[in-house]
Design a protein around this motif. Sequence first.
Motif, PDB file in Angstrom:
ATOM      1  N   ARG A   1       3.903  11.922  -1.002  1.00  0.00           N
ATOM      2  CA  ARG A   1       5.062  11.987  -0.112  1.00  0.00           C
ATOM      3  C   ARG A   1       4.778  11.216   1.170  1.00  0.00           C
ATOM      4  N   THR A   2       5.819  11.020   1.962  1.00  0.00           N
ATOM      5  CA  THR A   2       5.691  10.191   3.164  1.00  0.00           C
ATOM      6  C   THR A   2       4.605  10.703   4.099  1.00  0.00           C
ATOM      7  N   ARG A   3       4.596  12.014   4.364  1.00  0.00           N
ATOM      8  CA  ARG A   3       3.589  12.544   5.286  1.00  0.00           C
ATOM      9  C   ARG A   3       2.175  12.434   4.697  1.00  0.00           C
ATOM     10  N   ASP A   4       2.053  12.528   3.376  1.00  0.00           N
ATOM     11  CA  ASP A   4       0.741  12.354   2.750  1.00  0.00           C
ATOM     12  C   ASP A   4       0.268  10.902   2.902  1.00  0.00           C
TER      13      ASP A   4
ATOM     14  N   HIS B   1       7.762   0.886   6.904  1.00  0.00           N
ATOM     15  CA  HIS B   1       7.216   0.045   5.835  1.00  0.00           C
ATOM     16  C   HIS B   1       7.996   0.251   4.535  1.00  0.00           C
ATOM     17  N   MET B   2       8.349   1.494   4.251  1.00  0.00           N
ATOM     18  CA  MET B   2       9.112   1.784   3.038  1.00  0.00           C
ATOM     19  C   MET B   2      10.501   1.140   3.100  1.00  0.00           C
ATOM     20  N   ARG B   3      11.145   1.232   4.252  1.00  0.00           N
ATOM     21  CA  ARG B   3      12.480   0.651   4.397  1.00  0.00           C
ATOM     22  C   ARG B   3      12.429  -0.864   4.199  1.00  0.00           C
ATOM     23  N   LEU B   4      11.457  -1.512   4.825  1.00  0.00           N
ATOM     24  CA  LEU B   4      11.331  -2.958   4.682  1.00  0.00           C
ATOM     25  C   LEU B   4      10.980  -3.362   3.244  1.00  0.00           C
ATOM     26  N   ALA B   5      10.177  -2.539   2.575  1.00  0.00           N
ATOM     27  CA  ALA B   5       9.844  -2.813   1.169  1.00  0.00           C
ATOM     28  C   ALA B   5      11.089  -2.701   0.295  1.00  0.00           C
TER      29      ALA B   5
ATOM     30  N   ALA C   1      12.376   0.836  -5.656  1.00  0.00           N
ATOM     31  CA  ALA C   1      11.462  -0.170  -5.112  1.00  0.00           C
ATOM     32  C   ALA C   1      10.128  -0.138  -5.847  1.00  0.00           C
ATOM     33  N   VAL C   2       9.632   1.052  -6.141  1.00  0.00           N
ATOM     34  CA  VAL C   2       8.384   1.194  -6.888  1.00  0.00           C
ATOM     35  C   VAL C   2       8.536   0.568  -8.272  1.00  0.00           C
ATOM     36  N   HIS C   3       9.667   0.858  -8.910  1.00  0.00           N
ATOM     37  CA  HIS C   3       9.911   0.296 -10.241  1.00  0.00           C
ATOM     38  C   HIS C   3       9.950  -1.227 -10.187  1.00  0.00           C
ATOM     39  N   GLU C   4      10.667  -1.786  -9.197  1.00  0.00           N
ATOM     40  CA  GLU C   4      10.760  -3.237  -9.067  1.00  0.00           C
ATOM     41  C   GLU C   4       9.385  -3.856  -8.827  1.00  0.00           C
ATOM     42  N   ALA C   5       8.600  -3.231  -7.951  1.00  0.00           N
ATOM     43  CA  ALA C   5       7.273  -3.767  -7.643  1.00  0.00           C
ATOM     44  C   ALA C   5       6.358  -3.699  -8.862  1.00  0.00           C
ATOM     45  N   GLN C   6       6.463  -2.624  -9.644  1.00  0.00           N
ATOM     46  CA  GLN C   6       5.658  -2.511 -10.857  1.00  0.00           C
ATOM     47  C   GLN C   6       6.089  -3.542 -11.884  1.00  0.00           C
ATOM     48  N   THR C   7       7.409  -3.760 -12.009  1.00  0.00           N
ATOM     49  CA  THR C   7       7.927  -4.736 -12.940  1.00  0.00           C
ATOM     50  C   THR C   7       7.407  -6.128 -12.631  1.00  0.00           C
ATOM     51  N   ARG C   8       7.249  -6.426 -11.334  1.00  0.00           N
ATOM     52  CA  ARG C   8       6.814  -7.745 -10.903  1.00  0.00           C
ATOM     53  C   ARG C   8       5.294  -7.831 -10.748  1.00  0.00           C
ATOM     54  N   ASN C   9       4.599  -6.779 -11.180  1.00  0.00           N
ATOM     55  CA  ASN C   9       3.117  -6.764 -11.117  1.00  0.00           C
ATOM     56  C   ASN C   9       2.599  -6.926  -9.689  1.00  0.00           C
ATOM     57  N   LEU C  10       3.262  -6.259  -8.749  1.00  0.00           N
ATOM     58  CA  LEU C  10       2.854  -6.336  -7.347  1.00  0.00           C
ATOM     59  C   LEU C  10       1.967  -5.179  -6.923  1.00  0.00           C
ATOM     60  N   LEU C  11       1.874  -4.163  -7.751  1.00  0.00           N
ATOM     61  CA  LEU C  11       1.117  -2.974  -7.383  1.00  0.00           C
ATOM     62  C   LEU C  11      -0.147  -2.849  -8.222  1.00  0.00           C
ATOM     63  N   MET C  12      -1.197  -2.336  -7.612  1.00  0.00           N
ATOM     64  CA  MET C  12      -2.465  -2.149  -8.316  1.00  0.00           C
ATOM     65  C   MET C  12      -2.566  -0.715  -8.841  1.00  0.00           C
ATOM     66  N   VAL C  13      -1.507  -0.284  -9.524  1.00  0.00           N
ATOM     67  CA  VAL C  13      -1.498   1.057 -10.118  1.00  0.00           C
ATOM     68  C   VAL C  13      -0.953   0.950 -11.538  1.00  0.00           C
TER      69      VAL C  13
ATOM     70  N   GLU D   1       0.837  -1.212   0.000  1.00  0.00           N
ATOM     71  CA  GLU D   1       0.000   0.000   0.000  1.00  0.00           C
ATOM     72  C   GLU D   1       0.865   1.253   0.000  1.00  0.00           C
ATOM     73  N   CYS D   2       1.922   1.243   0.792  1.00  0.00           N
ATOM     74  CA  CYS D   2       2.822   2.403   0.834  1.00  0.00           C
ATOM     75  C   CYS D   2       3.464   2.645  -0.527  1.00  0.00           C
ATOM     76  N   LEU D   3       3.907   1.563  -1.163  1.00  0.00           N
ATOM     77  CA  LEU D   3       4.524   1.701  -2.486  1.00  0.00           C
ATOM     78  C   LEU D   3       3.513   2.167  -3.528  1.00  0.00           C
ATOM     79  N   GLU D   4       2.281   1.706  -3.417  1.00  0.00           N
ATOM     80  CA  GLU D   4       1.251   2.136  -4.360  1.00  0.00           C
ATOM     81  C   GLU D   4       1.014   3.639  -4.261  1.00  0.00           C
ATOM     82  N   TRP D   5       0.955   4.148  -3.032  1.00  0.00           N
ATOM     83  CA  TRP D   5       0.765   5.590  -2.877  1.00  0.00           C
ATOM     84  C   TRP D   5       1.999   6.358  -3.353  1.00  0.00           C
ATOM     85  N   ALA D   6       3.176   5.803  -3.106  1.00  0.00           N
ATOM     86  CA  ALA D   6       4.395   6.444  -3.598  1.00  0.00           C
ATOM     87  C   ALA D   6       4.407   6.466  -5.116  1.00  0.00           C
ATOM     88  N   ALA D   7       3.904   5.400  -5.737  1.00  0.00           N
ATOM     89  CA  ALA D   7       3.830   5.340  -7.198  1.00  0.00           C
ATOM     90  C   ALA D   7       2.890   6.401  -7.748  1.00  0.00           C
TER      91      ALA D   7
END
Length: 269
Positions: free
Chosen positions: A223-226, A241-245, A257-269, A213-219
């Motif tokens: 920003r972190t506070r948002d 959560h971002m560090r662990l991701a 990390a966002v790029h990797e997650a998108q490449t692996r089809n892990l994000l719903m964005v 979820e954190c990565l999806e919002w970052a994608a």
Amino acid sequence: MVPVVRNECDNILADWPDPTAPEGALTLLSDLLACRSIDAAWGRFVTAMGARGFVRMSYGNSRLRAKESGWDRRNSIILHHGPQAFFDAYIDGELFIHNPIFHWVRDRSGFATWEQARAAFSDKLTPELEKIRALEAKYGGEAGFTGSLSGLVPGLEGGIGLNLRPGVDEAGAQAIWASHGAELETAARALHLRISSLPRSGATQRLTTRQRECLEWAARGKRTRDIAAIMDLSVPTVEKHMRLAREALDSDSTAQAVHEAQTRNLLMV
């Protein structure tokens, strides 16, 4: 009466599954589209191709084309079926990048028999080609098909190789393609499209729901506070959560990390 002797090409053509049979084309396409994992899709494809007379199969895709070989192993998926010793040498030993059959996948479009693919490129006998020919002689099968699957999914290179069982020569391969080439190409394209839409094997267990979820919002550019406000979490918790991701995806930055997650089809964005 003179007995009729069928060669292996005749056997394969005679035994080819009916399109509506359990191993037929329509059932195969339906089953591939229903698969929920890469392993399941590959297993279903291998079973169907085995019923059609293929004994060794390989599939690969890559998000990046940064090397001379055309494959960036970090961003690639390579699947195979057949003797493990063959693929240990051919793929893990990276002999495949010296094979004219692979050059077809990298530089051409559509499908070709092995002989056609070899004829399209220099077949100068290099030390690497000698090793490839020795492997093929040891593990059998002198004919088959290779195909480029690039262009079906934007940004995703792809290719497939199908090795017919021993006893089928180039003329037999061409006869099989004339009768069933459209079916084989459609099945390979369906496999590629389905795999492109699925998470890489094991990848979904590496991210928790909160991390995704954190990565999806970052994608989405938040920003972190948002993200903390949207998810009703503290800023330190979002940062954790971002560090662990990033660690799970072996990334040095949130953007990576966002790029990797998108490449692996892990994000719903």
